[in-house]
Enzyme design. Structure first.
Site, PDB file in Angstrom:
ATOM      1  N   ARG A 330      45.994  33.606  39.675  1.00 53.31           N
ATOM      2  CA  ARG A 330      45.957  34.120  40.785  1.00 53.31           C
ATOM      3  C   ARG A 330      47.194  34.466  41.234  1.00 53.31           C
ATOM      4  O   ARG A 330      48.138  33.274  40.257  1.00 53.31           O
ATOM      5  CB  ARG A 330      45.052  33.135  41.793  1.00 53.31           C
ATOM      6  CG  ARG A 330      42.962  33.193  41.819  1.00 53.31           C
ATOM      7  CD  ARG A 330      43.082  32.817  42.632  1.00 53.31           C
ATOM      8  NE  ARG A 330      41.685  32.499  42.107  1.00 53.31           N
ATOM      9  CZ  ARG A 330      41.524  31.791  41.708  1.00 53.31           C
ATOM     10  NH1 ARG A 330      41.357  30.565  41.000  1.00 53.31           N
ATOM     11  NH2 ARG A 330      39.683  31.584  41.428  1.00 53.31           N
ATOM     12  N   LYS A 355      41.773  27.695  43.961  1.00 54.99           N
ATOM     13  CA  LYS A 355      41.095  27.869  45.179  1.00 54.99           C
ATOM     14  C   LYS A 355      39.959  27.203  44.395  1.00 54.99           C
ATOM     15  O   LYS A 355      39.225  26.704  43.699  1.00 54.99           O
ATOM     16  CB  LYS A 355      40.638  28.984  44.881  1.00 54.99           C
ATOM     17  CG  LYS A 355      39.463  30.186  46.073  1.00 54.99           C
ATOM     18  CD  LYS A 355      40.052  31.397  45.396  1.00 54.99           C
ATOM     19  CE  LYS A 355      38.380  32.276  46.434  1.00 54.99           C
ATOM     20  NZ  LYS A 355      37.915  33.668  46.275  1.00 54.99           N
ATOM     21  N   HIS A 419      46.855  41.593  41.319  1.00 54.97           N
ATOM     22  CA  HIS A 419      45.696  40.847  40.904  1.00 54.97           C
ATOM     23  C   HIS A 419      44.472  41.147  39.680  1.00 54.97           C
ATOM     24  O   HIS A 419      43.691  40.918  38.493  1.00 54.97           O
ATOM     25  CB  HIS A 419      44.569  40.388  42.357  1.00 54.97           C
ATOM     26  CG  HIS A 419      43.130  39.328  41.774  1.00 54.97           C
ATOM     27  ND1 HIS A 419      44.265  38.013  41.758  1.00 54.97           N
ATOM     28  CD2 HIS A 419      41.739  39.548  41.912  1.00 54.97           C
ATOM     29  CE1 HIS A 419      42.663  37.868  42.032  1.00 54.97           C
ATOM     30  NE2 HIS A 419      41.187  38.404  41.795  1.00 54.97           N
ATOM     31  N   ARG A 422      45.004  39.720  36.402  1.00 55.89           N
ATOM     32  CA  ARG A 422      43.253  38.447  36.714  1.00 55.89           C
ATOM     33  C   ARG A 422      42.736  39.356  35.379  1.00 55.89           C
ATOM     34  O   ARG A 422      42.122  38.907  35.006  1.00 55.89           O
ATOM     35  CB  ARG A 422      43.117  38.088  37.457  1.00 55.89           C
ATOM     36  CG  ARG A 422      42.425  37.314  37.345  1.00 55.89           C
ATOM     37  CD  ARG A 422      42.700  36.262  38.477  1.00 55.89           C
ATOM     38  NE  ARG A 422      41.170  35.223  39.346  1.00 55.89           N
ATOM     39  CZ  ARG A 422      40.793  34.086  38.655  1.00 55.89           C
ATOM     40  NH1 ARG A 422      42.090  33.346  37.721  1.00 55.89           N
ATOM     41  NH2 ARG A 422      39.762  33.523  39.035  1.00 55.89           N
ATOM     42  N   HIS A 445      36.073  30.101  37.700  1.00 56.27           N
ATOM     43  CA  HIS A 445      35.081  30.283  38.550  1.00 56.27           C
ATOM     44  C   HIS A 445      33.725  29.020  38.697  1.00 56.27           C
ATOM     45  O   HIS A 445      34.029  28.806  37.676  1.00 56.27           O
ATOM     46  CB  HIS A 445      34.155  31.382  38.081  1.00 56.27           C
ATOM     47  CG  HIS A 445      35.181  32.463  38.179  1.00 56.27           C
ATOM     48  ND1 HIS A 445      34.947  34.180  37.034  1.00 56.27           N
ATOM     49  CD2 HIS A 445      36.022  32.560  38.895  1.00 56.27           C
ATOM     50  CE1 HIS A 445      35.568  34.804  37.648  1.00 56.27           C
ATOM     51  NE2 HIS A 445      36.538  34.510  38.890  1.00 56.27           N
ATOM     52  N   TYR A 454      32.440  40.990  34.904  1.00 58.21           N
ATOM     53  CA  TYR A 454      33.252  41.744  33.647  1.00 58.21           C
ATOM     54  C   TYR A 454      32.194  42.733  32.388  1.00 58.21           C
ATOM     55  O   TYR A 454      33.021  42.869  32.504  1.00 58.21           O
ATOM     56  CB  TYR A 454      34.295  40.997  32.978  1.00 58.21           C
ATOM     57  CG  TYR A 454      35.281  39.958  34.201  1.00 58.21           C
ATOM     58  CD1 TYR A 454      36.419  40.987  34.727  1.00 58.21           C
ATOM     59  CD2 TYR A 454      35.128  38.723  34.637  1.00 58.21           C
ATOM     60  CE1 TYR A 454      37.252  40.105  35.939  1.00 58.21           C
ATOM     61  CE2 TYR A 454      36.071  38.525  35.617  1.00 58.21           C
ATOM     62  CZ  TYR A 454      37.179  39.241  36.229  1.00 58.21           C
ATOM     63  OH  TYR A 454      37.823  38.463  37.382  1.00 58.21           O
TER      64      TYR A 454
END
Length: 474
Positions: A330, A355, A419, A422, A445, A454
């Site tokens: 990120r 995050k 982004h 990524r 994640h 994805y």
């Protein structure tokens, strides 16, 4: 735009932000002047009762208060009828080959015999084109086609293939083709129009710090809550009822036209005060929260990514973009990297407190390490891996500007951002056969469902999948 040659020296011509029509003084002119656009005809003439009565008789004619001229639609025999009626009184007649099309409150120039397609932030294609029977017939073959009578534009869901199809339609029907991508308006900050007389309560800010909310959430919640309490300047927080909270949210949605994400953030910021600061029970406000629009992330293919990095000539800039892409970072994680986070022995990059307040390790690519070594040798960063001119932490806006410049040089038309690198990293790993669980760990994640998005982007390998019905022996 209208050429100034249409007007005499005594006339004042200014530019109206909302239209391409001329703005004139109220001073009368001796002759009639006509400016013709693909859809509209502007008529500038002295005040004359008979002339005005004639123009009023034209269907859909109107007086333009700002520009002091009459406007009639340019269709049918309107132009020829005006020429015949005014005759030799016409001192100038200028035909403009472009017109301004308003899409999403933005103006775009479209030439005559040109098909304009604009990709909007909500992932739809807005299409403006001169009426052409065959073009309209082909447009009606697209799924979920809509027509906006007010803006005279068609719209269809965005798909990269649809852009190619529209280009083919334009070429086949001898039309020019123009494609524009509007920047995304997701997570735009609320523009402050409320006078600020109340400061954010100190206990609100302290609770955010106590619960270790990120700096980004701290700023967002503070801003949203200050907006809320100043909307009711005469009421104390204790006097603001649930009904008033609901009315405020409705005001933001209806009058301020905030996005779905800002609406949800505002509700969370208000709930934080009553539930966390005051320690009250969880409150349900009788207001429907909109579902977040589910859209697939934009990705670059391998060739586009390679070209973008190749067109980034500055060593520091290349090091930044290569690190973000090759490690799936990120933008906030990139600027928070320290020199010590690069582990060249284990070929890993340590991401601290990303995050969700989580640490993780991600890949350090061999080519990225080579560039980073060159960069460190030349720029000699001390604390932060990527530092500004005075040794401060590099800014996100600078990285975004670097990416936009490289994107423009590469000629990438996709609505890509930093982004996107990524997303492209994850997609390219998946297409090369990397297990989804490893990709999840590299991206940080919490849920595999986030990573599974994805699988909807890539179609590689679909041609090798055989349907079960093909095994049936009929």
């Amino acid at each position: 735009m209208f050429p100034e040659a249409v007007y005499t020296k005594n006339e004042t011509l200014e530019k109206d932000k909302q239209t391409t029509a001329p703005i004139l003084t109220k001073e009368n002119t001796e002759n009639v002047k006509i400016v013709v656009l693909p859809r509209l005809i502007y008529i500038i003439l002295p005040k004359n009762t008979e002339d005005i009565a004639y123009i009023r008789g034209i269907q859909y004619s109107r007086w333009h208060k700002t520009n002091y001229c009459w406007v009639v639609p340019n269709f049918g025999q309107n132009l020829e009828n005006l020429k015949n009626y005014f005759g030799e009184r016409i001192s100038s007649l200028e035909e403009i080959q472009t017109e301004t099309i308003a899409i999403n409150q933005k103006n775009y120039d479209r030439a005559k015999n040109e098909l304009l397609a604009v990709r909007t932030p909500n992932n739809r294609l807005k299409i403006s084109v001169d009426y052409h029977k065959e073009v309209v017939r082909k447009l009606k073959q697209f799924p979920y086609l809509k027509y906006d009578q007010k803006t005279k534009t068609w719209s269809i869901p965005y798909n990269e293939k649809y852009v190619s199809d529209l280009r083919n339609i334009a070429e086949t029907e001898k039309q020019k083709f123009k494609y524009i991508e509007e920047p995304s308006d997701k997570q735009q900050p609320i523009k402050s129009i409320i006078p600020k007389t109340k400061a954010c309560p100190e206990e609100y800010l302290q609770k955010l710090l106590e619960l270790r909310y990120s700096e980004s959430t701290y700023k967002t919640y503070k801003h949203a809550f200050v907006e809320f309490i100043n909307y009711y300047p005469d009421q104390t927080l204790e006097e603001i009822s649930e009904e008033l909270i609901i009315n405020y949210i409705r005001y933001l949605v209806k009058d301020r036209k905030i996005s779905i994400s800002v609406q949800n953030t505002t509700i969370n910021a208000i709930k934080f005060y009553y539930e966390k600061v005051l320690g009250g029970k969880r409150t349900f406000y009788h207001l429907d929260r909109p579902r977040t629009e589910k859209t697939l992330p934009e990705v670059l293919n391998l060739e586009q990514t390679k070209a973008l990095l190749k067109n980034t000539k500055n060593l520091k800039h290349k090091a930044i973009l290569m690190t973000i892409y090759s490690a799936g970072l990120r933008i906030g994680e990139a600027i928070n990297l320290k020199v010590k986070d690069i582990d060249s022995e284990r070929m890993q990059i340590r991401i601290e407190q990303a995050k969700g307040k989580k640490d993780r390790y991600t890949l350090l690519a061999t080519k990225t390490l080579e560039i980073l070594r060159e960069y460190v040798q030349e720029y000699k960063p001390k604390k932060w891996l990527f530092e500004g001119q005075k040794g401060e932490q590099y800014s996100t806006t600078s990285i975004q500007a670097i990416f936009r410049q490289s994107k423009d040089l590469t000629g990438i038309m996709k609505n890509a951002t930093v982004h996107t690198l990524r997303h492209s990293f994850a997609t390219h790993l998946l297409e090369s056969g990397t297990d989804l669980r490893y990709i999840q760990a590299l991206l940080g994640h919490s849920s595999s469902k986030t990573t599974e998005i994805y699988t909807h982007i890539t179609t590689k390998g679909f041609d090798q999948i055989k349907s079960p019905i093909d095994y049936f022996d009929f």
